[in-house]
Design a protein around this motif. Structure first.
Motif, PDB file in Angstrom:
ATOM      1  N   VAL A 199      -3.483  -6.360   8.823  1.00  0.00           N
ATOM      2  CA  VAL A 199      -3.114  -5.670   7.835  1.00  0.00           C
ATOM      3  C   VAL A 199      -3.944  -4.198   7.912  1.00  0.00           C
ATOM      4  CG1 VAL A 199      -2.477  -5.178   5.341  1.00  0.00           C
ATOM      5  CG2 VAL A 199      -2.178  -7.672   6.576  1.00  0.00           C
ATOM      6  N   LEU A 202      -2.690  -0.413   8.735  1.00  0.00           N
ATOM      7  CA  LEU A 202      -2.870   0.496   7.658  1.00  0.00           C
ATOM      8  C   LEU A 202      -3.606   1.543   8.193  1.00  0.00           C
ATOM      9  CD1 LEU A 202      -3.472  -1.522   4.441  1.00  0.00           C
ATOM     10  CD2 LEU A 202      -1.104  -0.536   5.186  1.00  0.00           C
ATOM     11  N   GLY A 230       2.619   1.921   3.100  1.00  0.00           N
ATOM     12  CA  GLY A 230       1.630   1.075   2.937  1.00  0.00           C
ATOM     13  C   GLY A 230       2.160  -0.455   2.364  1.00  0.00           C
ATOM     14  N   THR A 231       3.060  -0.359   1.396  1.00  0.00           N
ATOM     15  CA  THR A 231       3.465  -1.602   0.682  1.00  0.00           C
ATOM     16  C   THR A 231       4.655  -2.130   1.669  1.00  0.00           C
ATOM     17  OG1 THR A 231       3.202  -0.865  -1.516  1.00  0.00           O
ATOM     18  CG2 THR A 231       5.079  -2.449  -1.210  1.00  0.00           C
ATOM     19  N   PHE A 271       2.868  -3.620   4.455  1.00  0.00           N
ATOM     20  CA  PHE A 271       2.215  -5.057   4.172  1.00  0.00           C
ATOM     21  C   PHE A 271       3.270  -6.286   3.901  1.00  0.00           C
ATOM     22  CE2 PHE A 271       1.267  -7.813   0.502  1.00  0.00           C
ATOM     23  CZ  PHE A 271       0.178  -8.260   0.813  1.00  0.00           C
ATOM     24  N   CYS A 324      -6.153  -1.177  -0.090  1.00  0.00           N
ATOM     25  CA  CYS A 324      -5.826  -0.391   1.036  1.00  0.00           C
ATOM     26  C   CYS A 324      -4.578   0.014   1.187  1.00  0.00           C
ATOM     27  CB  CYS A 324      -6.071  -1.279   2.080  1.00  0.00           C
ATOM     28  SG  CYS A 324      -7.795  -1.961   2.211  1.00  0.00           S
ATOM     29  N   ARG A 325      -3.589  -0.899   0.893  1.00  0.00           N
ATOM     30  CA  ARG A 325      -2.167  -0.244   1.130  1.00  0.00           C
ATOM     31  C   ARG A 325      -1.843   0.903   0.280  1.00  0.00           C
ATOM     32  NH1 ARG A 325      -1.291  -5.804  -0.704  1.00  0.00           N
ATOM     33  NH2 ARG A 325      -0.228  -5.849  -2.571  1.00  0.00           N
ATOM     34  N   ASN A 372      -0.313   4.433   0.566  1.00  0.00           N
ATOM     35  CA  ASN A 372       0.907   5.177  -0.318  1.00  0.00           C
ATOM     36  C   ASN A 372       0.828   6.257  -0.791  1.00  0.00           C
ATOM     37  OD1 ASN A 372       2.302   2.551   0.196  1.00  0.00           O
ATOM     38  ND2 ASN A 372       1.678   1.623  -1.868  1.00  0.00           N
TER      39      ASN A 372
END
Length: 435
Positions: free
Chosen positions: A242, A246, A322-323, A326, A399-400, A404
């Motif tokens: 992940v 990212l 990012g979402t 993920f 992180c995500r 975003n």
């Protein structure tokens, strides 16, 4: 000679470092002590939560006023349409790249195949209660056409009270269009009131942000003191995939987009948005970071405010690369773990749903988990499996969210190219100039 005050992003970075290392040290030497429980329960957790609640308290008035003014300052429907289409095309293309990147990496590295079943069962037991709540939430949230219908609020006040961000954004968009099309003294006064609401919300947020370094230290200390290094090593392969995906998207894809479509130096861009990145990482919320992102866009990146307000307020909920990334990685990881062999067609469906999920996911901590549960149910993966990742989700959420928020600012740069901040000429829906 007076000492120069440290920039806010530097203060927040210091607070983050102090909280992280302090929490890890305390976890190592006093993980199960009563005083640590008292400290996290009555000091660090309340301070961090109060800070977040203050930000969330101001999100609705800020989001409404910023989006209304962003639309109203376009001046005409054609400008709004042009900016809207540019933002939509950017979101779909970059989100597709993000999801594809994540799914390629999870297929190549196969993190779900290397998880110890005994550890996974223990993680499932630890997160069983919360996982069931998330699964139930996913089942009652609506899907497909029902979800599309729910974007249009039947009562905007109820939507605001229930934190239905998409519905509030739809109302704000319609309200802004109404202001563009209504050239009366009363409408001009309403526009002044909305501008005043935006100014007041920003003033209050600037007051709240002053406490950010202390709040960041408390939030991170609480996290590190309770979980320690387990936060990063319990599911090392999954976390690595992940974070790696990212990082590639953040430091390879975004710079290319900035160079090619935005006409801006990536080095200048990332240096300018440090404050927003630190805030995003610390709060794990795109909505909570929106005030800082708006400030950075106007003061550091010098973007036209009518464009930055529109793109960033929409992007806090509708542009979450990012979402989306993920969600795709997590669904495939859980499929690998449970031995569910997904065909290329099923993976393509997962990819499409993740792109849509990145557009519709709430910009709050853990907002993507109900979407993951829903996607898992669609492709035959046990939705309760999200209990496995709950122990590391907070770190990955941080992180995500950073990706975003960075992506929202990249979108603002790309969409702003060719746009100006000049006083708009108001025209009606037929293109006729209004007096």
């Amino acid at each position: 000679m007076a000492r120069k005050k440290l920039p806010l992003h530097t203060q927040m970075a210091i607070g983050f470092a102090v909280g992280l290392f302090g929490g890890l040290i305390v976890h190592f030497f006093a993980a199960d002590t009563q005083w640590l429980q008292l400290l996290t329960t009555y000091v660090t957790q309340p301070v961090g939560q109060i800070f977040l609640r203050l930000l969330f308290m101001l999100v609705i008035p800020l989001l409404f006023s910023a989006l209304v003014m962003g639309v109203a300052e376009m001046g005409d429907i054609r400008s709004l349409g042009r900016v809207g289409w540019k933002a939509l095309v950017y979101t779909v293309i970059v989100s597709s790249i993000a999801v594809a990147l994540g799914m390629i990496m999870v297929n190549v590295f196969n993190p779900g195949g290397g998880v110890d079943p005994e550890l996974a069962n223990r993680l499932l037991e630890e997160g069983a209660g919360r996982a069931q709540g998330i699964v139930d939430s996913a089942r009652t949230s609506g899907t497909g056409m029902q979800l599309l219908v729910q974007i249009v609020p039947d009562n905007v006040f109820r939507a605001a009270a229930s934190n239905d961000i998409l519905a509030v954004m739809f109302f704000a968009l319609m309200f802004g269009i109404g202001l563009v099309l209504t050239n009366t003294p009363g409408a001009a006064r309403v526009k002044g009131v909305v501008q005043g609401l935006f100014d007041i919300a920003m003033t209050l947020i600037n007051l709240v942000i002053r406490f950010a370094p202390w709040a960041v230290a408390c939030l991170v200390f609480n996290l590190a003191a309770l979980f320690g290094w387990e936060l990063l090593i319990r599911l090392g392969a999954y976390v690595a995939v992940v974070v790696g995906a990212l990082a590639i998207h953040q430091f390879v894809v975004y710079p290319l987009v900035l160079r090619v479509a935005g006409g801006m130096s990536p080095r200048v861009f990332f240096r300018s948005i440090q404050e927003a990145m630190v805030m995003a990482f610390s709060t794990a919320s795109s909505n909570a970071t929106l005030p800082t992102a708006l400030k950075v866009a106007e003061e550091e990146l010098k973007l036209p405010r009518k464009v930055s307000r529109f793109v960033l307020t929409i992007g806090a909920t509708a542009n979450q690369n990012g979402t989306a990334l993920f969600e795709g990685v997590t669904v495939l990881f859980l499929a690998q773990f449970f031995g569910v062999d997904l065909s290329l067609t099923q993976q393509f469906v997962v990819m499409l749903v993740c792109i849509l999920g990145g557009i519709g996911t709430a910009g709050v901590p853990a907002g993507s988990l109900p979407v993951i549960a829903m996607i898992c149910g669609m492709v035959g993966v046990p939705p309760e499996g999200i209990g496995i990742i709950l122990g590391v989700d907070r770190f990955l959420d941080m992180c995500r969210t950073t990706l975003n928020v960075s992506g929202d600012l990249v979108a603002a740069v790309v969409v702003s190219r060719g746009e100006s901040d000049e006083e708009p000429i108001h025209v009606d829906m037929d293109g006729n100039r209004l007096a």
